[in-house]
Write an enzyme that holds these catalytic residues in place. Structure first.
Site, PDB file in Angstrom:
ATOM      1  N   LYS A 111       0.818  -1.217   0.000  1.00  8.35           N
ATOM      2  CA  LYS A 111       0.000   0.000   0.000  1.00  8.35           C
ATOM      3  C   LYS A 111       0.850   1.265   0.000  1.00  8.35           C
ATOM      4  O   LYS A 111       0.477   2.268  -0.588  1.00  8.35           O
ATOM      5  CB  LYS A 111      -0.992  -0.005   1.169  1.00  8.35           C
ATOM      6  N   LYS A 194      -6.603  -8.743  -7.587  1.00  7.90           N
ATOM      7  CA  LYS A 194      -7.899  -8.946  -6.936  1.00  7.90           C
ATOM      8  C   LYS A 194      -8.860  -7.789  -7.192  1.00  7.90           C
ATOM      9  O   LYS A 194      -8.435  -6.643  -7.390  1.00  7.90           O
ATOM     10  CB  LYS A 194      -7.729  -9.221  -5.446  1.00  7.90           C
ATOM     11  N   LYS A 197     -11.733  -2.132  -4.097  1.00  5.17           N
ATOM     12  CA  LYS A 197     -12.419  -0.823  -4.088  1.00  5.17           C
ATOM     13  C   LYS A 197     -11.522   0.257  -4.657  1.00  5.17           C
ATOM     14  O   LYS A 197     -11.996   1.241  -5.206  1.00  5.17           O
ATOM     15  CB  LYS A 197     -12.724  -0.411  -2.642  1.00  5.17           C
TER      16      LYS A 197
HETATM   17  N1  AQP Z   1     -11.476  -9.450  -4.365  1.00  2.00           N
HETATM   18  C1  AQP Z   1     -11.810 -10.003  -3.207  1.00  2.00           C
HETATM   19  N2  AQP Z   1     -12.136 -11.315  -3.150  1.00  2.00           N
HETATM   20  C2  AQP Z   1     -12.489 -11.880  -1.978  1.00  2.00           C
HETATM   21  N3  AQP Z   1     -12.560 -11.208  -0.811  1.00  2.00           N
HETATM   22  C3  AQP Z   1     -12.256  -9.902  -0.820  1.00  2.00           C
HETATM   23  N4  AQP Z   1     -12.241  -8.954   0.144  1.00  2.00           N
HETATM   24  C4  AQP Z   1     -11.867  -7.768  -0.384  1.00  2.00           C
HETATM   25  N5  AQP Z   1     -11.646  -7.917  -1.709  1.00  2.00           N
HETATM   26  C5  AQP Z   1     -11.874  -9.228  -2.005  1.00  2.00           C
HETATM   27  C6  AQP Z   1     -12.571  -9.202   1.546  1.00  2.00           C
HETATM   28  O1  AQP Z   1     -13.439  -8.179   1.988  1.00  2.00           O
HETATM   29  C7  AQP Z   1     -13.165  -7.915   3.365  1.00  2.00           C
HETATM   30  C8  AQP Z   1     -13.040  -6.462   3.625  1.00  2.00           C
HETATM   31  O2  AQP Z   1     -12.024  -5.856   2.921  1.00  2.00           O
HETATM   32  P1  AQP Z   1     -11.592  -4.368   3.332  1.00  2.00           P
HETATM   33  O3  AQP Z   1     -12.503  -3.389   2.763  1.00  2.00           O
HETATM   34  O4  AQP Z   1     -11.384  -4.238   4.789  1.00  2.00           O
HETATM   35  O5  AQP Z   1     -10.184  -4.218   2.700  1.00  2.00           O
HETATM   36  P2  AQP Z   1      -9.563  -4.862   1.456  1.00  2.00           P
HETATM   37  O6  AQP Z   1      -9.357  -6.311   1.659  1.00  2.00           O
HETATM   38  O7  AQP Z   1      -8.311  -4.068   1.234  1.00  2.00           O
HETATM   39  O8  AQP Z   1     -10.682  -4.633   0.358  1.00  2.00           O
HETATM   40  P3  AQP Z   1     -10.563  -3.873  -1.015  1.00  2.00           P
HETATM   41  O9  AQP Z   1     -11.859  -3.908  -1.667  1.00  2.00           O
HETATM   42  O10 AQP Z   1      -9.389  -4.376  -1.778  1.00  2.00           O
HETATM   43  O11 AQP Z   1     -10.329  -2.401  -0.555  1.00  2.00           O
HETATM   44  P4  AQP Z   1      -9.166  -1.402  -0.849  1.00  2.00           P
HETATM   45  O12 AQP Z   1      -9.099  -1.295  -2.325  1.00  2.00           O
HETATM   46  O13 AQP Z   1      -9.655  -0.160  -0.175  1.00  2.00           O
HETATM   47  O14 AQP Z   1      -7.904  -1.958  -0.237  1.00  2.00           O
HETATM   48  C9  AQP Z   1     -11.920  -8.707   3.763  1.00  2.00           C
HETATM   49  O15 AQP Z   1     -12.361  -9.864   4.469  1.00  2.00           O
HETATM   50  C10 AQP Z   1     -11.325  -9.090   2.445  1.00  2.00           C
HETATM   51  O16 AQP Z   1     -10.631 -10.330   2.512  1.00  2.00           O
END
Ligand code: AQP
Length: 332
Positions: A111, A194, A197
């Protein structure tokens, strides 16, 4: 009964990865465990969203939890910032965490990227706050995806460091809960990264709030390859985009990837994509409709979160009192 803590950052519109990798599985855990499902807004602050977005996304994530089936009568739904004990315990734990442990965290490296010196302290200390989130409730289990495994390991190490420092087995080490039904969803534009967001392309993900036409369009535009679908995942090994779409179909239909490959063997992507879009719409559109209804009444959502915060505060403040006593802080 075991106790689970889990959460999502209100940092943007939730997507199908958050549903299939997290929320859908939490719904199923509600009868087996006492659950705390948090809107981790203190973690979200590491990305410094503007205040309007913070408020909007926090309510949207709460609405998504409830619309997808998290029941506030069974589970505690609340905002992290409404329970001050998270931050207090994070400070205590940070004094027990060697810098060397944090330096190993791969998510910080990813990050922070090339601009490590400019990354904020909150992003660096994120795993300590996550340890506090779990330990303040003395959670026994944490549902984790691949990407969070290292942070949970660290939470266990920090809990052990506290117990050793004070010669008391206060914290039970939280166990990872690897859910067989949790699917890892990849970007619709690149099957090797993956769905996220923070991906700049809107077409890389399907949002909870996408209407049926948008879902159909995004699936039509999803990257694939010119070959037809073959009968097994092994024969499609080097086709990550194709496997991702079949994986989404399988997860939504509660079948294995092997079964999905068999069903669509020989089909063209245009035919398969039509079935896939229909399947996504049939599951995600009722959730969207419910979210829209919930978001029309923000006062009601805030009341649900208020009730959750009261329940979470009761648990957390009791544990924080015990922790402070162990440390030797004066009780004034
Ligand atoms: N692509 C994914 N496939 C499966 N599980 C996913 N999760 C996120 N993306 C996927 C799961 O969602 C939960 C919450 O995630 P988070 O918002 O706390 O942070 P993250 O994992 O960093 O999610 P994002 O969407 O990728 O957000 P950004 O882009 O802001 O970093 C977790 O249980 C995660 O495993």
């Amino acid at each position: 009964m075991g106790r689970i803590f889990s959460g999502i950052q209100p940092t943007g519109d939730l997507h199908l990865g958050n549903y299939l990798g997290a929320i859908r599985n939490w719904v199923k855990l509600q009868d087996q465990y006492k659950n705390l499902f948090c809107l981790v807004d203190l973690h979200a602050l590491t990305t410094l969203p503007n205040p309007q977005d913070m408020t909007k996304w926090t309510r949207e994530v709460a609405a998504a939890y409830i619309a997808a089936g998290i029941d506030s009568a069974k589970s505690i739904i609340f905002s992290q910032s409404a329970v001050p004990a998270h931050s207090e315990l994070a400070w205590i734990l940070s004094c027990l965490t060697p810098l060397g442990w944090l330096n190993r965290m791969t998510q910080f490296k990813e990050k922070a990227g090339k601009h490590r010196e400019k990354a904020n302290l909150g992003l660096y200390a994120y795993p300590v706050l996550m340890a506090a989130d779990i330990l303040i409730y003395r959670a026994t289990h944490v549902p984790v995806g691949e990407d969070q495994k290292q942070h949970l390991e660290l939470a266990r190490d920090i809990a052990g460091a506290f117990n050793r420092q004070y010669g008391k087995d206060y914290f039970e080490l939280p166990e990872p809960l690897i859910l067989k039904t949790a699917a890892r969803v990849m970007s619709l534009r690149d099957g090797t990264s993956k769905m996220s967001k923070s991906d700049p392309s809107d077409y890389s993900r399907l949002h909870f709030m996408d209407d049926p036409d948008t879902i159909a369009l995004k699936i039509r535009k999803a990257k694939t390859d010119p070959d037809p679908i073959t009968g097994t995942p092994q024969t499609m090994e080097n086709r990550p985009e194709a496997l991702n779409l079949l994986g989404i179909y399988a997860a939504l239909s509660d079948i294995t990837l092997e079964e999905a490959c068999r069903i669509f063997e020989g089909a063209s992507f245009s035919a398969f994509k039509k079935s896939l879009a229909d399947q996504i719409i049939s599951i995600m559109d009722p959730i969207r409709q419910e979210m829209l209804a919930l978001l029309k009444d923000p006062g009601n959502l805030d009341r649900i979160l208020q009730k959750g915060a009261e329940e979470a505060n009761t648990l957390a403040s009791q544990h924080l009192r015990e922790i402070k006593e162990i440390i030797g802080f004066l009780r004034t």
